[in-house]
Design an enzyme around this catalytic site. Structure first.
Site, PDB file in Angstrom:
ATOM      1  N   LYS A   1       8.460   3.840   3.397  1.00 25.52           N
ATOM      2  CA  LYS A   1       7.342   3.828   4.352  1.00 25.52           C
ATOM      3  C   LYS A   1       7.913   3.808   5.752  1.00 25.52           C
ATOM      4  O   LYS A   1       9.001   3.271   5.987  1.00 25.52           O
ATOM      5  CB  LYS A   1       6.502   2.561   4.148  1.00 25.52           C
TER       6      LYS A   1
HETATM    7  N1  GLU Z   1       0.255   6.929   3.004  1.00 23.30           N
HETATM    8  C1  GLU Z   1      -0.270   7.132   1.704  1.00 23.30           C
HETATM    9  C2  GLU Z   1      -0.070   5.907   0.835  1.00 23.30           C
HETATM   10  O1  GLU Z   1       0.024   4.809   1.306  1.00 23.30           O
HETATM   11  C3  GLU Z   1       0.238   8.420   1.077  1.00 23.30           C
HETATM   12  C4  GLU Z   1       1.703   8.446   0.808  1.00 23.30           C
HETATM   13  C5  GLU Z   1       2.199   9.831   0.377  1.00 23.30           C
HETATM   14  O2  GLU Z   1       1.401  10.727   0.169  1.00 23.30           O
HETATM   15  O3  GLU Z   1       3.421   9.970   0.281  1.00 23.30           O
HETATM   16  O4  GLU Z   1      -0.085   5.978  -0.352  1.00 23.30           O
END
Ligand code: GLU
Length: 473
Positions: free
Chosen positions: A104
């Site tokens: 993240k």
């Molecule tokens: N930000 C989204 C999540 O928390 C999507 C992550 C992604 O598609 O890689 O799952």
């Protein structure tokens, strides 16, 4: 009791699950810890002076690569938050069988304070810092949108990567959630909200599970309160009300809430928020200045879709929902989770509930690597085969003296081969059903597992552990 941090909350939930598992010594800690967090501080010349920004990219687990997870732009971004979110990505991907590790990123910024041109420069500079360290790469680390970012930022990141890797034929696969016209896939924008809808539909297919929440029937007429009408909350509320007959009785936003037991018009409210930046001034429903109070109203389903840590040891006793589905990541603290569990409130946990986004991201990444749109090869061939059957049925009908006929519209519906959007929806629906079934099986079959969250963690941790065992550390 002091509320644990977000990162501590995720660890506590993880510990609860591993206590019920039989992992080899040491592996428990190896999986729990965050592998690395890179902090970058960079300057951008804006409005005549240099402004310094702080950003992060955290990698939780590399048991599979690339690692995957969004990049958020928000003032709340800090190391604890990105590490908690990266850990959740590891478990989320394992649960829905997306072949990624967890990561993240975030930039500590209020995107509303900058115009588009400024945001592009800031995003490109942040991306540059991450790309040169392989923290954005089609084979190692693939970001996606999250709070405060959208397909626009993803397009800038993809372009920045392509400029720095001019001969990489897979450059577009370095990030997902891109615009459809720039390497994206149909259905990605609404995927997380759509996933929440599919998750609820699947929950309502299981009589025993509904009974645990004191619910029966299907989604038709169920009362729903939703916190946060951003991309995820808006699409979840829209699909549930328009397609399943659920009644959205409360919408909570940062500047207050709207409440109407008869049901709110999601499109009208969303339109108002887009134009005015919040719900204040919306006259078609009761406005409640202290929005948090609406979290406590009685409803069948509560959907926290805004941010983490909104349901705490302070307010969890006062909630009046039978079922909570975590569309946001980490909306319920570990302390609040204990209280709600004891009160018998059923919680569909974040790592499952909002996994629709990364599931469709997976489809987009595969599409980028295969360089072909889903369905392009087989669509017309399927149509041709279906046409054969329909023609044959019509011939039989004639031969038998026209004693029966196809229902109106059948021919058109049956003959049409699936386009990319239909395939994405079908893949997402299948993923959400199977993942739900894998966690409910643990929940319903083991006496010592009393909630879906623990079950979800157990399924996910077991898969990560198996990968480590197979490949060695
Ligand atoms: N930000 C989204 C999540 O928390 C999507 C992550 C992604 O598609 O890689 O799952």
């Amino acid at each position: 009791m002091a509320e644990p941090t977000f990162r501590e909350s995720v660890d506590l939930m993880y510990n609860r699950a591993v206590a019920l598992m039989d992992l080899p010594p040491g592996l428990e800690e190896k999986i729990r810890v965050c592998n690395s967090t890179y902090t970058v501080r960079f300057g951008v010349r804006l409005r005549g002076r240099i402004q310094t920004f702080t950003g992060y990219r955290s990698v939780h687990s590399e048991h599979m690569e690339p690692v995957k997870g969004g990049i958020r732009f928000s003032l709340g971004v800090n190391q604890d938050e990105v590490e908690a979110l990266a850990a959740l990505m590891t478990y989320k991907c394992a649960l829905v069988e997306a072949p990624f590790g967890g990561s993240k990123g975030g930039l500590c910024i209020d995107p509303r304070c900058y115009d588009e041109e400024e945001l592009e420069r800031i995003t490109r500079r942040f991306a540059y810092e991450l790309i040169k360290r392989d923290l954005i790469s089609p084979s190692q680390n693939v970001p996606a949108p999250d709070m405060g970012t959208s397909e626009r930022e993803m397009a800038w990141i993809a372009d920045q990567y392509a400029r720095m890797h001019t001969t990489d034929i897979n450059a577009w696969a370095c990030v997902t959630g891109k615009p459809e016209t720039f390497g994206g896939i149909m259905g990605r924008r609404e995927a997380t909200g759509r996933g929440v809808q599919y998750a609820l539909r699947e929950f309502f297919r299981h009589g025993e599970d509904k009974a645990e929440a004191g619910l029966s029937g299907d989604l038709d007429g169920k009362t729903v309160i939703i916190q946060g009408l951003g991309n995820v909350g808006y699409h979840a509320a829209k699909f549930l009300s328009e397609e399943d007959g659920a009644r959205i009785i409360g919408i909570i936003e940062h500047d207050g809430a709207l409440f109407d037991p008869e049901g709110l018009n999601v499109e009208a409210v969303h339109d108002w928020i887009t134009r005015h930046g919040g719900v204040s001034g919306y006259h078609e429903a009761n406005t409640v200045a202290d929005g948090e109070k609406v979290l406590e109203e009685a409803c069948d389903i509560l959907i926290p879709a805004a941010t983490e840590g909104v349901i705490t040891t302070d307010n969890s006793d006062r909630l009046n929902a039978r079922l909570i589905i975590e569309a946001a990541n980490g909306p319920i603290t570990a302390g609040a989770d204990d209280i709600l569990r004891r009160r018998g409130v059923v919680i569909i946990p974040d790592l499952y509930a909002n996994a629709g986004g990364v599931t469709v991201s997976y489809f987009e990444w595969v599409k980028n690597l295969s360089h072909i749109r889903f369905g392009r090869m087989q669509r017309r061939q399927e149509e041709a085969r279906h046409t054969l059957i329909v023609k044959e049925l019509e011939r039989l009908d004639q031969a038998m003296g026209a004693t029966w006929s196809l229902s109106p519209g059948f021919k058109d519906r049956y003959l049409r081969g699936a386009d990319e959007l239909e395939l994405v929806r079908s893949g997402l629906d299948d993923t959400m059903r199977i993942a739900y079934q894998s966690m409910r099986e643990v929940w319903q079959s083991r006496e010592d597992v009393t909630d879906l969250r623990t079950a979800a963690y157990m399924v996910a941790i077991d898969r990560v552990a198996k990968t480590y065992r197979a490949k060695g550390i």
